[in-house]
Design an enzyme around this catalytic site. Structure first.
Site, PDB file in Angstrom:
ATOM      1  N   ASP A  18       0.830  -1.199   0.000  1.00  0.00           N
ATOM      2  CA  ASP A  18       0.000   0.000   0.000  1.00  0.00           C
ATOM      3  C   ASP A  18       0.867   1.251   0.000  1.00  0.00           C
ATOM      4  OD1 ASP A  18      -2.056  -1.787   0.143  1.00  0.00           O
ATOM      5  OD2 ASP A  18      -2.747  -1.227   2.138  1.00  0.00           O
ATOM      6  N   GLN A 243      12.600   2.288  -5.103  1.00  0.00           N
ATOM      7  CA  GLN A 243      11.622   2.031  -6.155  1.00  0.00           C
ATOM      8  C   GLN A 243      12.235   2.111  -7.554  1.00  0.00           C
ATOM      9  OE1 GLN A 243       8.068   4.418  -5.448  1.00  0.00           O
ATOM     10  NE2 GLN A 243       7.113   2.678  -4.433  1.00  0.00           N
ATOM     11  N   ARG A 259       4.693  -9.948  -6.863  1.00  0.00           N
ATOM     12  CA  ARG A 259       3.640 -10.249  -5.894  1.00  0.00           C
ATOM     13  C   ARG A 259       2.877  -8.964  -5.593  1.00  0.00           C
ATOM     14  NH1 ARG A 259       7.386 -10.307  -0.375  1.00  0.00           N
ATOM     15  NH2 ARG A 259       6.682  -8.270   0.336  1.00  0.00           N
ATOM     16  N   GLY A 260       1.636  -9.111  -5.116  1.00  0.00           N
ATOM     17  CA  GLY A 260       0.872  -7.940  -4.701  1.00  0.00           C
ATOM     18  C   GLY A 260       0.483  -7.061  -5.867  1.00  0.00           C
ATOM     19  N   GLU A 261       0.323  -5.757  -5.592  1.00  0.00           N
ATOM     20  CA  GLU A 261      -0.211  -4.832  -6.592  1.00  0.00           C
ATOM     21  C   GLU A 261       0.865  -3.989  -7.267  1.00  0.00           C
ATOM     22  OE1 GLU A 261      -3.157  -0.930  -6.587  1.00  0.00           O
ATOM     23  OE2 GLU A 261      -3.721  -2.683  -5.416  1.00  0.00           O
ATOM     24  N   ASP A 262       1.687  -3.307  -6.467  1.00  0.00           N
ATOM     25  CA  ASP A 262       2.655  -2.372  -7.055  1.00  0.00           C
ATOM     26  C   ASP A 262       3.614  -3.094  -7.988  1.00  0.00           C
ATOM     27  OD1 ASP A 262       4.021   0.275  -7.228  1.00  0.00           O
ATOM     28  OD2 ASP A 262       5.640  -0.811  -6.232  1.00  0.00           O
ATOM     29  N   SER A 263       4.159  -4.231  -7.556  1.00  0.00           N
ATOM     30  CA  SER A 263       5.141  -4.922  -8.395  1.00  0.00           C
ATOM     31  C   SER A 263       4.491  -5.563  -9.620  1.00  0.00           C
ATOM     32  CB  SER A 263       5.903  -5.970  -7.579  1.00  0.00           C
ATOM     33  OG  SER A 263       5.059  -7.031  -7.185  1.00  0.00           O
TER      34      SER A 263
END
Length: 356
Positions: A18, A243, A259-263
């Site tokens: 997040d 980043q 994994r997840g959203e940002d990556s």
């Protein structure tokens, strides 16, 4: 575009995803001349994610009572962004509500499911609490023109065109040799990790696995101990990356595990084949979410089956990796489709401008 004061509220729930999304959003707004305050309840990860900060972005400790009081004494922001249903401090909502005509955005999680297109942009009246009488507006990131799009820097394509993989690897003292496949690993603890390591070790080509710090490194070490080479597999453990450097890692590799959203989003922009480990949910809702994304992607059967095994769906074996052919073509086509759409910040500013 008119300069506005933006307050973005974010709670660190798990694994910094997040915060990663909100930091990118804040920075991209600042680059466009916006003034941004990022309210965060745990900013520790920014020490490695963004050690130099960013001009135009002020980070505020959500739990600092003095900072809260100081903000209440100042004019309210023009835009309040509530990221992922985090419920901003009541005092700040009350201050925000004193001036009509402000924009309150409810930034939602990323999904390819059909409901995203239906709900994106819809109003959500507030009936109780300090914000009673105000109206939030749902903003859904997504993969189609009917959604809010994805975060993307204006110069992303130019940055990638100027990227030198060999130089980047050398500067980070990663012992890569020409012809060696590069694979990045950013994951939780996938049930098929042992099978992946065994598959890479069997060859037939030599692979260097670049393992990110944190849970991915812990998971690999739990299986291999102190070994950093096995058969055709060599392993390099990376430090925590900023980043921009994480983006460079993805650009450098022939295959990326994310994994997840940002990556996931950064993996799509990289344009290389990718495998996504979706965040697991107790009710298995992530099965539907992953299926919707694979449908949008147009994943060939081999890539779909690999995702199912990687995410622990069923008891089937881990299929063989494909770093060329259909997997690569699918990744490149997805990137081109996304580049043809407006990015998230552009659409967000347009929504806020319509409110003003």
């Amino acid at each position: 575009m008119q300069s506005r004061q933006w307050d973005i509220f974010c709670r660190v729930i798990d694994n910094h995803g997040d915060l990663g999304v909100c930091w990118r959003l804040a920075c991209q707004l600042a680059v466009r001349g916006q003034r941004v305050r990022l309210w965060i309840d745990d900013a520790a990860a920014l020490r490695w994610m963004a050690p130099s900060g960013h001009e135009g972005v002020r980070v505020i400790d959500w739990l600092d009572a003095a900072a809260l009081q100081a903000a209440v004494a100042q004019p309210p922001p023009d835009v309040l962004v509530e990221a992922f249903g985090c419920e901003p401090a009541p005092e700040l909502i009350a201050r925000f509500a004193e001036t009509p005509g402000k924009a309150w955005i409810n930034l939602e999680y990323l999904s390819a499911e059909p409901y995203v297109e239906r709900l994106h942009g819809l109003p959500s009246p507030v009936f109780r609490g300090p914000g009673a009488g105000l109206t939030k507006r749902f903003f859904y990131p997504g993969f189609t023109p009917a959604t809010g799009g994805l975060l993307r820097e204006a110069d992303l394509v130019a940055q990638q065109a100027g990227f030198d993989r060999t130089r980047w690897l050398s500067e980070r003292q990663i012992p890569w040799q020409a012809g060696e496949r590069l694979v990045s690993l950013f994951c939780y603890e996938p049930p098929a990790l042992a099978a992946l390591l065994a598959q890479l070790a069997r060859g037939p080509e030599h692979t260097r696995l670049l393992v990110t710090a944190g849970r991915a490194a812990q998971a690999v070490r739990a299986l291999l101990g102190a070994e950093e080479a096995r058969g055709a597999l060599s392993i390099s453990y990376l430090p925590y990356l900023t980043q921009p450097d994480f983006d460079h890692l993805l650009w450098a590799c022939d295959l990326n595990f994310v994994r997840g959203e940002d990556s996931l989003v950064r993996g799509l922009w990289a344009g290389a084949p990718l495998v996504w480990q979706i965040y697991p949910q107790d009710d298995d809702a992530h099965h539907v979410k992953l299926g919707a994304w694979l449908d949008w992607l147009g994943a060939p059967p081999s890539l779909r089956l690999f995702h199912h095994a990687w995410n622990g769906f069923g008891d089937g074996p881990l299929p063989p990796l494909e770093m060329q052919g259909p997997w690569r073509e699918t990744a490149r086509n997805a990137r081109e489709r996304l580049l043809a759409q407006d990015d998230l910040v552009t659409q967000l500013q347009e929504m806020v401008g319509q409110k003003s």
